[in-house]
Enzyme design. Structure first.
Site, mmCIF file in Angstrom:
data_model
loop_
_atom_site.group_PDB
_atom_site.id
_atom_site.type_symbol
_atom_site.label_atom_id
_atom_site.label_comp_id
_atom_site.label_asym_id
_atom_site.label_seq_id
_atom_site.Cartn_x
_atom_site.Cartn_y
_atom_site.Cartn_z
ATOM 1 N N GLU A 116 0.830 -1.207 0.000
ATOM 2 C CA GLU A 116 0.000 0.000 0.000
ATOM 3 C C GLU A 116 0.863 1.255 0.000
ATOM 4 O O GLU A 116 0.531 2.253 -0.655
ATOM 5 C CB GLU A 116 -0.932 -0.019 1.220
ATOM 6 N N GLU A 137 -4.327 -9.663 3.051
ATOM 7 C CA GLU A 137 -5.124 -9.450 4.261
ATOM 8 C C GLU A 137 -6.361 -10.338 4.356
ATOM 9 O O GLU A 137 -6.777 -10.731 5.444
ATOM 10 C CB GLU A 137 -5.543 -7.975 4.349
#
Length: 712
Positions: A116, A137
């Protein structure tokens, strides 16, 4: 700053150096967030810079979120957590909207929060080796909460981003470049810095593609005709995969679709709301605890005895070239271990080797392996019918039929050929290791290695210690399992050990309900809705009732020899009835299911003979009977010291026997239910459906004391 360094070089370029002082990897913890905020403030205060290079001093780029902190976030912390995440994302957004170029130099793994951070840069350069990228995730019950969902969806489009968000699919730089997510791949850190500086000098004003006016998302927005036709179907397809018990993939899809219908900043707030909901929920805590903390403990060797240096297996002898033996041979050879695959005839042994050739040929045809490498792996497997070929093996794995006499014969035959320090292991799934070791002249070096079928796909190996198995043998067995890239759990001896014993209660309970007159459709659907990958009747068809009957017969013989009596299970009558009707399972043409050629399997219409309209029970009862019977039996295994760690129970139940992923494992299911609530419900089931649901006295005692299952 303890996690981030601010340096400006002679080219007027600022270096954001990720270097967490008290750890081997960079983590998105509170210290990093504070340092990141300070870094951004410095950039704003000091306007005299031409660009930013984000790089790491660790072996990896950035490891991701701080799971130790995330697992502790409670529903009462939701607002504070939401505000903290929003603050971090605003700082990341500031970095990409200052108008000056920001380049990520990715020197190692960039997963989760690390990817990210890279996505918030305008240009991404990666080393050609040792780099893995992605947002995993979802595998921990979460979604990427640092803008990952929003940026990936805008860059790849809704359908293009799905595998990387809904499945957590990881990828290498080459794939990243193909997707347009990686802009350059280099061979050295020095070249990476040179390229980064060159990009900054050539692009003094930089902006993200999705911030350019008129930018069109690949594939269009949800309102586009093509997506508008697909979207009504997508949730149903996703629900078919999640079974309604895994909220993370559904939350990710909602974030993707909703995020594309609003501006970027609103989209990231939507992402934060879903992220907060998942983080404060119980399912993410179950999955983080098991698939991160407990699995990493196993990988780190918590179940391995101390004091013994690692000794890789160089040559393994496998007795029996059937499906199990052939699979073990493949799993060993592909990791560079020399294999002697022995059977009663050379023809049988060569058929076993052919299994490896088939699997390797598939890799070659898909471009995942060269013919040269395939041939090298196959050359490691020597088919044989001669016991003398076992000479020089430092590990023997017996994988013959579940017959005590046969196993004794091959044990003696092999031990006559191997060195005194070699380890002998049995791949039995039910027979106690202590009893099998009686055929060995060195029971201290005799151990169980229970593989699961198909071996090449199943990640777990159950290591079973007999009464005389010594610690060195256990250490060497543990090392071998990890050497072939499997996950080991360690249990003590018992009939069926842990996995087969508990798995048997699942299939038996499903069959017992059919015998009571409960609809077979209801039984299978209840398993599906509980999160099991396969229903108990379908699983039994794969195992076959014939094998189950043989195990039962051997159990009765062994118990009688020990002066014990066998108590018939309610499932036995149905199993015997099915066998009498030649309905043994899939391999025999049909069992609880029919298997039409070229069509999908379907429940056998003949099961109507067991159905009773007035014997139907609530769906919740069916679900609980399946979940609770395995949990109660696991608790008994723990009480009897068959299991000695909670992590082995949780990992083993999911990786080995398909206990629902959302629970975090069978003992975590008891923990998250609450021991008092669990005991009460188990007692209710015992009153309605049989004493087998009665919780052990020690579990009742734990509940009264307010204790939970946890490793020290």
């Amino acid at each position: 700053m303890s996690s981030v360094q601010f340096e400006k070089d002679s080219d007027n370029i600022v270096h954001m150096i990720l270097d967490r002082k008290d750890g081997s990897a960079n983590v998105m913890d509170a210290a990093f967030q504070a340092d990141f905020f300070e870094f951004i403030q410095k950039l704003e205060a000091e306007d005299n810079w031409d660009g930013v290079i984000v790089r790491s001093k660790k072996k990896t780029f950035f490891a991701g979120g701080d799971l130790t902190a995330l697992i502790q976030v409670q529903p009462s912390d939701a607002q504070q957590f939401f505000d903290e995440v929003e603050a971090l994302k605003k700082a990341m957004r500031k970095l990409e909207t200052m108008g000056k170029p920001v380049v990520a130099c990715i020197n190692g793994a960039a997963l989760g929060g690390g990817w990210e951070i890279a996505l918030s840069c305008h240009h991404r350069i990666a080393l050609s080796k040792g780099v893995m990228l992605g947002l995993p995730e979802v595998t921990l019950g979460l979604l990427p909460g640092g803008g990952g969902v929003i940026r990936m969806t805008r860059l790849l489009g809704l359908q293009g981003a799905m595998p990387y968000l809904l499945e957590g699919k990881q990828f290498k730089p080459e794939k990243g470049k193909e997707l347009g997510l990686i802009h350059d791949i280099v061979d050295t850190p020095e070249e990476m810095l040179e390229k980064a500086k060159a990009f900054i000098k050539a692009n003094p004003e930089s902006v993200q593609p999705y911030d350019v006016k008129g930018y069109k998302v690949p594939g269009g927005k949800p309102s586009s005709p093509a997506l508008a036709q697909m979207l009504p179907i997508a949730p149903a397809m996703l629900r078919n995969q999640t079974k309604g018990v895994l909220p993370a993939p559904e939350a990710i899809m909602c974030t993707m679709v909703e995020g594309l219908q609003v501006d970027f900043d609103t989209a990231t707030r939507i992402e934060t709301r879903y992220f907060t909901t998942l983080t404060t929920g119980q399912i993410s805590k179950n999955m983080i605890g098991t698939f991160w903390f407990q699995l990493n403990e196993i990988k780190a060797g918590r179940g391995r005895p101390d004091g013994f240096e690692q000794k890789p297996v160089k040559k393994v002898g496998i007795l029996g070239a059937g499906m199990m033996g052939a699979g073990i041979a493949y799993s060993s050879a592909i990791k560079g271990i020399e294999v002697v695959l022995k059977d009663v005839s050379l023809d049988n042994a060569e058929k076993g080797k052919a299994y490896s050739e088939t699997l390797l040929n598939k890799k070659v045809s898909r471009g995942r392996m060269s013919e040269e490498k395939r041939d090298g792996i196959l050359s490691l497997i020597k088919p044989s019918a001669n016991a003398e070929d076992l000479q020089g093996c430092d590990l023997i794995i017996e994988a013959v039929f579940e017959e005590r006499g046969l196993k004794a014969t091959v044990t003696k035959e092999a031990e006559a050929q191997i060195a005194g320090d070699a380890v002998f292991a049995s791949n039995t799934s039910t027979l106690p290791i202590t009893g099998l070791a009686e055929a060995s002249v060195r029971p201290e070096q005799f151990i169980g290695l229970h593989f699961f079928s198909p071996v090449d796909k199943m990640p777990l190996v159950e290591i079973i210690c007999g009464e005389k198995t010594n610690d060195e043998t256990l250490a060497r067995a543990y090392d071998y399992v990890q050497q072939i890239a499997k996950t080991p759990i360690v249990v003590n001896d018992s009939r069926g050990f842990f996995t087969s014993r508990v798995f048997g209660t699942f299939t038996q309970e499903g069959i017992a309900m059919v015998g009571e007159g409960v609809s077979a459709v209801s039984v299978e659907n209840a398993a599906f809705l509980s999160g099991y990958p396969v229903g108990p009747l379908a699983v039994m068809d794969e195992v076959t009732l014939t094998l189950s009957a043989k195990v039962r017969k051997q159990t009765i013989v062994d118990m009688e020899a020990a002066g014990e009596s066998y108590t018939a299970h309610p499932a036995d009558a149905v199993a015997d009835s099915m066998l009498e009707q030649d309905r043994a399972g899939k391999s025999t043409g049909g069992g609880f299911y029919d298997y039409p050629e070229g069509g999908k399997k379907k429940l056998w219409s003949g099961l109507d003979q067991y159905y009773k309209a007035d014997s139907q029970i609530p769906l919740q009862d069916i679900k609980d009977r399946l979940l609770y019977i395995e949990a109660v039996e696991t608790a008994r295994c723990y009480e009897e010291k068959v299991l000695t760690s909670v992590r082995d129970a949780n990992i083993g139940s999911i990786m080995g026997i398909g206990y629902p992923v959302w629970t975090g494992g069978v003992l975590q299911f008891i923990n998250q239910t609450g021991l008092k609530t669990f005991v009460t419900r188990a007692q209710e089931l015992a009153e309605k459906y049989g004493d087998r649901f009665t919780p052990p006295a020690y579990l009742v005692d734990m509940a009264e004391k307010g204790e939970t299952f946890k490793d020290s």
